[in-house]
Design a protein around this motif. Structure first.
Motif, PDB file in Angstrom:
ATOM      1  N   SER A   1       0.866  -1.183   0.000  1.00 38.20           N
ATOM      2  CA  SER A   1       0.000   0.000   0.000  1.00 38.20           C
ATOM      3  C   SER A   1       0.898   1.228   0.000  1.00 38.20           C
ATOM      4  O   SER A   1       2.079   1.141   0.365  1.00 38.20           O
ATOM      5  CB  SER A   1      -0.903  -0.005   1.234  1.00 38.20           C
ATOM      6  N   PRO A   2       0.341   2.375  -0.398  1.00 36.86           N
ATOM      7  CA  PRO A   2       1.181   3.567  -0.445  1.00 36.86           C
ATOM      8  C   PRO A   2       1.717   3.974   0.927  1.00 36.86           C
ATOM      9  O   PRO A   2       2.736   4.645   1.028  1.00 36.86           O
ATOM     10  CB  PRO A   2       0.247   4.656  -0.976  1.00 36.86           C
ATOM     11  N   LEU A   3       1.032   3.559   1.981  1.00 35.96           N
ATOM     12  CA  LEU A   3       1.435   4.002   3.315  1.00 35.96           C
ATOM     13  C   LEU A   3       2.413   3.043   3.996  1.00 35.96           C
ATOM     14  O   LEU A   3       2.970   3.363   5.026  1.00 35.96           O
ATOM     15  CB  LEU A   3       0.202   4.172   4.211  1.00 35.96           C
ATOM     16  N   THR A   4       2.570   1.853   3.420  1.00 37.10           N
ATOM     17  CA  THR A   4       3.460   0.877   4.065  1.00 37.10           C
ATOM     18  C   THR A   4       4.584   0.497   3.109  1.00 37.10           C
ATOM     19  O   THR A   4       4.334   0.044   1.999  1.00 37.10           O
ATOM     20  CB  THR A   4       2.661  -0.401   4.434  1.00 37.10           C
ATOM     21  N   ARG A   5       5.803   0.696   3.573  1.00 34.78           N
ATOM     22  CA  ARG A   5       6.957   0.356   2.735  1.00 34.78           C
ATOM     23  C   ARG A   5       7.393  -1.061   3.093  1.00 34.78           C
ATOM     24  O   ARG A   5       7.741  -1.338   4.237  1.00 34.78           O
ATOM     25  CB  ARG A   5       8.075   1.362   3.007  1.00 34.78           C
ATOM     26  N   ILE A   6       7.325  -1.938   2.085  1.00 35.99           N
ATOM     27  CA  ILE A   6       7.655  -3.341   2.332  1.00 35.99           C
ATOM     28  C   ILE A   6       8.853  -3.724   1.461  1.00 35.99           C
ATOM     29  O   ILE A   6       8.883  -3.411   0.269  1.00 35.99           O
ATOM     30  CB  ILE A   6       6.461  -4.249   1.962  1.00 35.99           C
ATOM     31  N   GLU A   7       9.791  -4.436   2.062  1.00 36.22           N
ATOM     32  CA  GLU A   7      10.995  -4.774   1.312  1.00 36.22           C
ATOM     33  C   GLU A   7      11.602  -6.080   1.825  1.00 36.22           C
ATOM     34  O   GLU A   7      11.725  -6.264   3.038  1.00 36.22           O
ATOM     35  CB  GLU A   7      12.001  -3.636   1.550  1.00 36.22           C
ATOM     36  N   TRP A   8      11.933  -6.984   0.930  1.00 37.40           N
ATOM     37  CA  TRP A   8      12.703  -8.172   1.306  1.00 37.40           C
ATOM     38  C   TRP A   8      14.177  -7.869   1.042  1.00 37.40           C
ATOM     39  O   TRP A   8      14.521  -7.328   0.003  1.00 37.40           O
ATOM     40  CB  TRP A   8      12.311  -9.378   0.451  1.00 37.40           C
ATOM     41  N   LYS A   9      15.041  -8.205   1.979  1.00 38.65           N
ATOM     42  CA  LYS A   9      16.476  -7.963   1.783  1.00 38.65           C
ATOM     43  C   LYS A   9      17.251  -9.190   2.238  1.00 38.65           C
ATOM     44  O   LYS A   9      16.873  -9.827   3.234  1.00 38.65           O
ATOM     45  CB  LYS A   9      16.945  -6.789   2.641  1.00 38.65           C
ATOM     46  N   VAL A  10      18.339  -9.471   1.536  1.00 32.13           N
ATOM     47  CA  VAL A  10      19.250 -10.513   2.021  1.00 32.13           C
ATOM     48  C   VAL A  10      20.006  -9.914   3.207  1.00 32.13           C
ATOM     49  O   VAL A  10      20.498  -8.787   3.127  1.00 32.13           O
ATOM     50  CB  VAL A  10      20.247 -10.934   0.911  1.00 32.13           C
TER      51      VAL A  10
ATOM     52  N   LYS B   1      23.632 -24.078   1.370  1.00 33.22           N
ATOM     53  CA  LYS B   1      23.477 -24.444  -0.037  1.00 33.22           C
ATOM     54  C   LYS B   1      23.008 -23.233  -0.867  1.00 33.22           C
ATOM     55  O   LYS B   1      21.978 -23.265  -1.544  1.00 33.22           O
ATOM     56  CB  LYS B   1      22.497 -25.602  -0.178  1.00 33.22           C
ATOM     57  N   LYS B   2      23.722 -22.155  -0.727  1.00 32.06           N
ATOM     58  CA  LYS B   2      23.459 -20.914  -1.460  1.00 32.06           C
ATOM     59  C   LYS B   2      22.106 -20.283  -1.124  1.00 32.06           C
ATOM     60  O   LYS B   2      21.592 -19.472  -1.887  1.00 32.06           O
ATOM     61  CB  LYS B   2      23.610 -21.126  -2.971  1.00 32.06           C
ATOM     62  N   SER B   3      21.538 -20.725  -0.031  1.00 30.47           N
ATOM     63  CA  SER B   3      20.341 -20.030   0.467  1.00 30.47           C
ATOM     64  C   SER B   3      20.795 -19.139   1.621  1.00 30.47           C
ATOM     65  O   SER B   3      21.534 -19.590   2.493  1.00 30.47           O
ATOM     66  CB  SER B   3      19.310 -21.032   0.984  1.00 30.47           C
ATOM     67  N   TYR B   4      20.328 -17.884   1.589  1.00 29.02           N
ATOM     68  CA  TYR B   4      20.801 -16.913   2.582  1.00 29.02           C
ATOM     69  C   TYR B   4      19.664 -16.492   3.514  1.00 29.02           C
ATOM     70  O   TYR B   4      18.494 -16.740   3.250  1.00 29.02           O
ATOM     71  CB  TYR B   4      21.374 -15.674   1.865  1.00 29.02           C
ATOM     72  N   TRP B   5      20.073 -15.828   4.589  1.00 24.86           N
ATOM     73  CA  TRP B   5      19.078 -15.274   5.506  1.00 24.86           C
ATOM     74  C   TRP B   5      18.367 -14.114   4.803  1.00 24.86           C
ATOM     75  O   TRP B   5      19.003 -13.279   4.182  1.00 24.86           O
ATOM     76  CB  TRP B   5      19.747 -14.751   6.787  1.00 24.86           C
TER      77      TRP B   5
ATOM     78  N   LEU C   1      13.888 -14.888   7.785  1.00 23.17           N
ATOM     79  CA  LEU C   1      13.779 -16.243   7.250  1.00 23.17           C
ATOM     80  C   LEU C   1      15.172 -16.878   7.266  1.00 23.17           C
ATOM     81  O   LEU C   1      16.113 -16.345   6.666  1.00 23.17           O
ATOM     82  CB  LEU C   1      13.214 -16.221   5.828  1.00 23.17           C
ATOM     83  N   VAL C   2      15.284 -17.974   7.974  1.00 20.48           N
ATOM     84  CA  VAL C   2      16.575 -18.668   8.115  1.00 20.48           C
ATOM     85  C   VAL C   2      16.544 -19.886   7.191  1.00 20.48           C
ATOM     86  O   VAL C   2      15.544 -20.608   7.161  1.00 20.48           O
ATOM     87  CB  VAL C   2      16.790 -19.110   9.587  1.00 20.48           C
ATOM     88  N   PRO C   3      17.609 -20.133   6.427  1.00 21.43           N
ATOM     89  CA  PRO C   3      17.541 -21.206   5.426  1.00 21.43           C
ATOM     90  C   PRO C   3      17.686 -22.620   5.976  1.00 21.43           C
ATOM     91  O   PRO C   3      17.698 -23.566   5.217  1.00 21.43           O
ATOM     92  CB  PRO C   3      18.698 -20.867   4.477  1.00 21.43           C
TER      93      PRO C   3
END
Lengths: 228, 667
Positions: free
Chosen positions: A123-132, A153-157, A170-172
């Motif tokens: 939504s315009p009021l909530t900034r959402i972001e996935w980051k390694v 195995k090349k999966s990161y937090w 999220l832990v791999p």
């Protein structure tokens, strides 16, 4: 001189006695989707290494996703479908995260799945972001300085940031299982138990202090500004 | 038949016969008709209008007082019709239920001859308070000339009452429901404005909103309502303004067919600062309470937050070399000897002061507060250790004192390390993980709106039965006389009340003492309770920063208008429904919304059922009053014809008759 030394000795003794009485903690563990695990060694590590104190020895277990558990400020989940589950839990879970809740989950979702999981909440009021969560993230420096959080195995937090606040990690791999069992973390044999303990302590400190450590980078600028 | 009327008719027929002889049939008929018409006002004197009044003879007649808003916005035909309908309805109800209606008008109560200025809020307060132990109703459309002042100053009514709100749903209406500017903005930097526009019809339409700062248009926005959409949110970037308080007006241009335009305006204000507010946050141990306070402080751009958290105690062994840790030593020397005066607020949360602050730093802390700084002290297990009182410079600013007087030297040595001879507990405000309720101090009243806000917030927390845990209980200590106790804690098990929130003024500075580390638990109680935490901190920081050059961080932007705003007469800056809701809530009264549901005289007002239900609940339901218990009186009106438009026709006929007769003479 002799008297001062005596005072110092006395103070040290009393400090040690006092330490025990101040170390009760408000940290309660809630595990979702886990069988009974023993975390007493880890609790001892938290108590001995940090000022947080010994967590409550009574662990709350929950087999499935239930909104009743969202009355606590945090939980650890083995279920990675938190944002993809039945709409009722998903919405309540999201609302809880926005309100200030914090969760750690075991997950191997790829980028597309991560993006899809939060698409409905944009939504315009909530900034959402996935980051390694790399070495610059608060999870890598909240207590221990960790060059890279243990990858598998090349999966990161991965971290979900809501309005620039880390709300979900999220832990791999099954980090709680690894801390409980010890040995090598299946299927990632290169990760040691100490790696997992340190990473988990960092995650807990992040839960309590959010991005406190990042502030210290900006400290000179802030002090300069308020001096004006 | 009346004898005089008979004589009149006989004379009239004789006269008509005479006219037949003179003017012939056609002219006589015309003249007789005209004569009859202009004599009608006299004829009607023989037939007076009779009004019958029924009043109950029951001994225990109860009175119901009705205050009718008669301001300009209530003068429309539809509103007048609604008022009449409601008055008749209540009168009829009272006839059969042994009550009597006493009607008063707002203009009389408010003592205003200016009908464009509705003093709804001021007048109702006086009026309602005068109706002790009586039942009352207020009939209004919610328009007030100072709605932003509604309704914090209103006192709760001691009697039962209701507000009947008249809503005009038949006319097209668009209004601004809310506008939320940021609490503060920075010099010449743009800021975002969030708001909601609403309407009462369904057709697809685009409206235009104009935004003004200090009467100068700074932005316009086209906002599209889709088919069936009644409410639309908007976000707009407003260009930056100079330092100071500015009036911010949001105004929807009236749509075609809209008659009620007084609710198209919404007034708020924005405070622009040249710089941010420095806040130093010291936290004794990572905790949820610390997390949520930090979350609040970080969410507000006006705060420049510097935090120091104790992540490791001196006795901890971290199992790693120092290089593996991200920890830095607590920079007490720099913070307290150099930087402290640059901060405006110091937050000390669950912190062992005597452990980390040497006496010279404690002295600086005391000086900081005395010289105008603000202190927010939050309790917890590590807070208020014995050493924080004994041998400490903090003694002079603490809000409590030891009942047992000063300690002797030997106890000082022990107490320095956290031990008390009389009591082996190491904290003087003994921390216990007890469950408790928060009670407002009902005896406390203050002219300070921010402290009042905090007290009223506790009222809500208590009424919603929210419980908390973790309390610093003061034993053998008493609150100093110049300290105000705002909240009490009432533990579930023991009934004794304990001070929970205290406010004190120290020199030029202020301090708030919250003796729990569990207040933030309110966030997790329910989504609805979430905002209480923010409202509490807003009120606390508003109190800290208020005064010359200070801020007001009230949650409702309309609650404190800018001094320069100028009150716009009868142009409410709130939607009428909102004002009615606030008014009824502040008075502790029910709100009944009334609107006409359709066109024409047959329309049935929505809300009459609710009025009946309210009256039924308020008055003890009696059996219908028997006919013999009704006293019937009559009044006659002989001049009723003069108040009808037909009197003009009669007058015209009076003038026309000589013309007809003269016209005949000329022929």
């Amino acid at each position: 001189m002799h008297r001062q030394l005596y005072r110092l000795k006395l103070s040290l003794t009393l400090w040690i006695l006092l330490a025990g009485s101040l170390k009760a903690s408000t940290l309660h563990f809630q595990l979702l989707g886990y069988p009974k695990v023993s975390l007493q060694g880890f609790f001892k590590a938290i108590d001995e290494r940090t000022s947080i104190g010994r967590p409550d020895s009574k662990i709350l277990y929950q087999a499935s996703l239930q909104t009743s558990r969202l009355k606590q400020p945090w939980f650890i989940s083995k279920n990675d479908k938190l944002l993809m589950s039945g709409s009722r839990f998903k919405n309540n879970f999201w609302e809880w995260l926005v309100r200030g809740g914090f969760a750690v989950a075991v997950s191997n979702m790829d980028e597309d799945e991560l993006a899809k999981s939060v698409a409905a909440f944009r939504s315009p009021l909530t900034r959402i972001e996935w980051k390694v969560l790399d070495s610059t993230s608060e999870a890598s420096k909240s207590f221990y300085l960790i060059k890279s959080l243990p990858a598998c195995k090349k999966s990161y937090w991965q971290g979900l940031y809501i309005n620039q606040r880390l709300a979900l990690i999220l832990v791999p791999y099954d980090i709680v299982g690894h801390i409980s069992r010890g040995g090598a973390a299946a299927p990632c044999r290169e990760i040691t138990k100490e790696d997992s303990v340190r990473a988990m302590i960092n995650a807990i400190v992040v839960a309590f202090t959010t991005d406190y450590k990042n502030d210290q980078i900006h400290l000179p600028a802030i002090l300069k500004r308020i001096r004006q | 038949m009346n004898w005089f009327l008979c004589a009149f008719l006989i004379l009239f027929f004789i006269l008509t016969g005479v006219w037949l002889g003179i003017y012939g049939m056609k002219r006589t008929f015309l003249i007789a008709a005209l004569r009859f018409a202009w004599m009608m006002p006299m004829l009607t004197l023989f037939y007076p209008q009779v009004a019958r009044h029924q009043t109950s003879r029951a001994i225990d007649i109860e009175h119901i007082y009705l205050l009718v808003d008669d301001s300009a916005s209530m003068q429309g035909l539809s509103k007048q019709r609604s008022v009449t309908k409601i008055l008749n309805f209540i009168n009829n109800y009272c006839q059969s239920n042994s009550c009597k209606v006493e009607v008063d008008s707002l203009s009389r109560i408010a003592g205003s001859s200016d009908f464009t200025e509705t003093k709804l809020v001021n007048a109702t307060d006086l009026w309602v308070q005068s109706k002790k132990d009586q039942h009352w109703l207020i009939l209004s459309d919610g328009g007030d000339h100072q709605p932003h002042l509604c309704c914090d100053q209103l006192r709760k009514a001691e009697s039962t009452g209701a507000v009947i709100g008249l809503l005009d749903n038949k006319e097209k209406n668009v209004w601004i429901h809310s506008v939320r500017p940021p609490i503060t903005s920075f010099d010449s930097k743009s800021f975002k404005l969030h708001g909601v526009a609403e309407r009462n019809y369904s057709k697809k339409q685009t409206i235009q909103i104009v935004f003004e700062i200090d009467e100068i248009v700074v932005k316009t926005l086209n906002l599209a309502f889709l088919e069936g959409e009644r409410s639309v949110s908007f976000t707009v970037d407003i260009p930056g303004v100079e330092k100071g308080k500015h009036k911010l007006t949001s105004h929807i241009l009236p749509v075609v067919g809209e008659k009620q335009i007084w609710d198209n305006h919404f007034y708020s204000y924005i405070e622009t600062q040249s710089n941010t507010v420095g806040v130093l946050h010291l936290l004794g141990t990572p905790s949820w309470d610390g997390r949520f306070l930090r979350q609040y402080l970080k969410s507000e751009p006006k705060y420049d937050l510097v935090s120091f958290y104790i992540l490791r105690d001196v006795w901890d062994s971290h199992g790693a070399s120092e290089r593996d840790l991200s920890l830095i030593p607590f920079p007490s020397e720099r913070l307290f000897m150099t930087e402290l005066p640059n901060f405006k607020v110091l937050v000390v949360q669950n912190f062992m002061l005597y452990q980390f602050l040497r006496p010279k730093y404690q002295q600086k802390l005391v000086e900081f507060v005395r010289n105008g700084g603000s202190l927010l002290f939050i309790g917890g297990e590590r807070a208020l250790q014995r050493g924080d009182l004994d041998n400490s410079r903090l003694d002079s600013i603490l809000p409590f004192k030891d009942r047992r007087g000063k300690k002797n030297n030997s106890s000082k040595v022990l107490s320095l390390f956290g031990f008390d001879q009389a009591n082996t507990k190491n904290t003087f405000a003994n921390y216990q993980s007890v469950e408790f309720n928060i009670l407002p101090n009902t005896y406390y009243s203050t002219s300070n709106p921010n402290l009042n806000k905090m007290v009223s917030l506790a009222d809500k927390l208590y009424s919603e039965k929210l419980s908390f845990s973790g309390l610093n209980i003061l034993k053998n200590f008493e609150v100093k006389p110049d300290v105000d106790v705002l909240y009490h804690a009432k533990p579930y098990k023991a009934g004794e009340l304990h001070p929970l929130l205290l406010s004190s003024k120290v020199g030029k500075g202020k301090a708030l003492w919250l003796l729990t580390d569990g207040f933030s638990q309110v966030i997790q109680k329910s989504p609805a309770a979430n905002h209480y935490y923010q409202a509490f901190l807003n009120a606390a920081f508003s109190w800290f920063l208020q005064g010359p050059g200070g801020l007001n961080l009230g949650e409702d932007s309309t609650s404190s208008p800018p001094e320069k705003s100028g009150i716009v007469k009868d142009l409410s800056n709130l939607n009428s429904k909102l004002t009615l809701e606030r008014l009824s809530s502040a008075l502790g009264a029910s709100l009944i919304l009334y609107s006409e549901s359709g066109d024409g005289e047959e329309a049935v007002g929505r809300g009459l059922d609710e009025i009946t239900a309210w009256l039924g609940a308020v008055f003890e339901k009696k059996e219908s009053v028997l006919d013999e218990q009704l006293q019937i009186t009559e009044s006659k009106n002989f001049f009723w014809y003069w108040s009808t438009p037909w009197v003009y026709l009669s007058f015209l006929c009076l003038l026309s008759e000589p013309v007809v007769r003269r016209w005949f003479d000329e022929e």
